[in-house]
Design an enzyme around this catalytic site. Structure first.
Site, mmCIF file in Angstrom:
data_model
loop_
_atom_site.group_PDB
_atom_site.id
_atom_site.type_symbol
_atom_site.label_atom_id
_atom_site.label_comp_id
_atom_site.label_asym_id
_atom_site.label_seq_id
_atom_site.Cartn_x
_atom_site.Cartn_y
_atom_site.Cartn_z
ATOM 1 N N GLY A 139 5.389 11.470 -2.485
ATOM 2 C CA GLY A 139 5.619 10.021 -2.437
ATOM 3 C C GLY A 139 6.041 9.483 -3.790
ATOM 4 C CB SER A 161 10.824 7.265 -3.509
ATOM 5 O OG SER A 161 10.016 6.529 -2.615
ATOM 6 C CB SER A 194 -8.282 3.917 -2.606
ATOM 7 O OG SER A 194 -8.445 2.520 -2.633
ATOM 8 C CD GLN A 225 -7.827 -2.162 2.748
ATOM 9 O OE1 GLN A 225 -8.962 -2.375 2.319
ATOM 10 N NE2 GLN A 225 -6.849 -1.801 1.961
ATOM 11 C CE1 TYR A 263 -4.549 3.186 2.190
ATOM 12 C CE2 TYR A 263 -6.449 1.907 1.490
ATOM 13 C CZ TYR A 263 -5.315 2.637 1.173
ATOM 14 O OH TYR A 263 -4.956 2.802 -0.145
ATOM 15 C CE LYS A 318 -5.541 6.686 0.373
ATOM 16 N NZ LYS A 318 -4.585 7.259 -0.592
ATOM 17 C CB ILE A 376 -2.124 -0.711 -8.284
ATOM 18 C CG1 ILE A 376 -3.412 0.081 -8.613
ATOM 19 C CG2 ILE A 376 -1.016 -0.434 -9.304
ATOM 20 C CD1 ILE A 376 -4.084 -0.247 -9.917
ATOM 21 C CG ASN A 386 -0.773 -4.145 -3.081
ATOM 22 O OD1 ASN A 386 0.328 -4.379 -3.592
ATOM 23 N ND2 ASN A 386 -1.758 -3.586 -3.756
#
Ligand code: NAD
Ligand code: RM4
Length: 253
Positions: free
Chosen positions: A12, A14, A143, A153, A156, A160, A189, A194
């Site tokens: 990841g 990019s 995270s 979340q 999600y 993490k 961040i 986000n």
């Protein structure tokens, strides 16, 4: 030049934290292998920045959620760059959604990218490092959300916590081969992940107020910590996690 002579692979890469990490590793003397997915423009910008630093970079496209992407990435990047010393599992998504009506596809995709992807990539990198016989460093971008919840979340945060746990188990499994395994836990961040969530001025102000250092993080704030864990300065650090959150986690009152 903390990473001179090392080869670092990053998923990841990019944009966001992955890109900043790739650039900082190159600035510290590493050659880098970059995984990317559906973001040609972004990876080209990352490559151009690394070329400006005079380091070698190779890119390999692949969806981390597909197990076959892992072997492909590690084999191609490892062959082109002459080995793999450091592997950073960073690729991740966070499609914010209320718990009670989260669509099954959102849950399954988040698990597949963030957790299953990290597992397959880490395993492929570890196999290569064992075969090389010269040790190495695995770093997962976990995270602050591995430690605390988020109402939007629930699909999600377990991913993490999962990658943090993965690094703990890997530290035991891979210690005998001299492979160190650690996780980095970023706080809030400012990146594309986000952008929408923090576009709400009230939410953004609330976050900033909770952070003792008084600002949201930048991808470069996280990259420095990754470089430390990747470097020989951290030679006796394994199974650890480092919060990079400006103090957000400890700010109760
Ligand atoms: P970002 O959206 O800017 O970057 C995510 C990167 O992952 C992009 O390059 C994207 O193309 C790539 N990616 C997404 N799905 C992929 C897939 N299936 N295969 C390969 N690559 C894929 O977000 P970011 O903030 O830089 O996030 C990077 C990591 O940091 C994530 O794992 C995220 O969970 C973690 N993180 C971010 C924050 C934050 O506040 N931004 C906080 C804690 C942890
Ligand atoms: C992080 C953490 C941040 C959020 C990002 C998307 O792990 O939860 O607060 O902005 O994910």
């Amino acid at each position: 030049m903390l990473l001179e002579g090392k080869t670092v692979l990053i998923t990841g890469a990019s944009r966001g934290i992955g890109r900043a990490t790739a650039i900082e590793c190159a600035r510290q003397g590493a050659d880098v292998g970059l995984n990317w997915f559906r973001d040609r423009e972004g990876i080209d910008e990352t490559l151009a920045e690394i070329a400006r630093l005079g380091r070698r970079a190779i890119e390999v496209e692949g969806d981390v959620a597909r197990p076959e992407s892992a072997e492909r990435f590690v084999t191609a990047a490892g062959a082109a760059l002459g080995g793999v010393d450091v592997f950073v599992s960073n690729a991740g998504i966070c499609p914010f959604h209320a718990f009670l009506d989260t669509p099954l596809e959102v849950f399954e995709r988040t698990m597949a990218v963030n957790l299953h992807g990290a597992y397959h990539m880490t395993q492929a990198a570890a196999r290569r490092m064992k075969h090389q016989g010269t040790g190495g460093a695995l770093i997962a971008i976990s995270s602050i959300s591995a430690l605390v919840g988020g109402g939007m979340q629930a699909h999600y945060t377990p991913t993490k916590a999962g990658v943090h746990s993965l690094m703990q188990s890997c530290a035991i499994a891979l210690g005998p081969y001299g492979i160190r395994c650690n996780s980095v836990m970023p706080g809030a961040i400012a990146t594309d992940i986000n952008r929408e969530d923090l576009a709400d001025p009230a939410k953004r102000a609330y976050m900033e107020k909770r952070i003792p250092l008084g600002r949201l993080g930048e991808p470069e704030d996280v990259a420095g910590c990754v470089v430390f864990l990747a470097s020989d300065l951290a030679r006796y650090v394994t199974g650890a996690s480092v919060l990079v959150d400006g103090g957000l986690f400890v700010n109760l009152q």
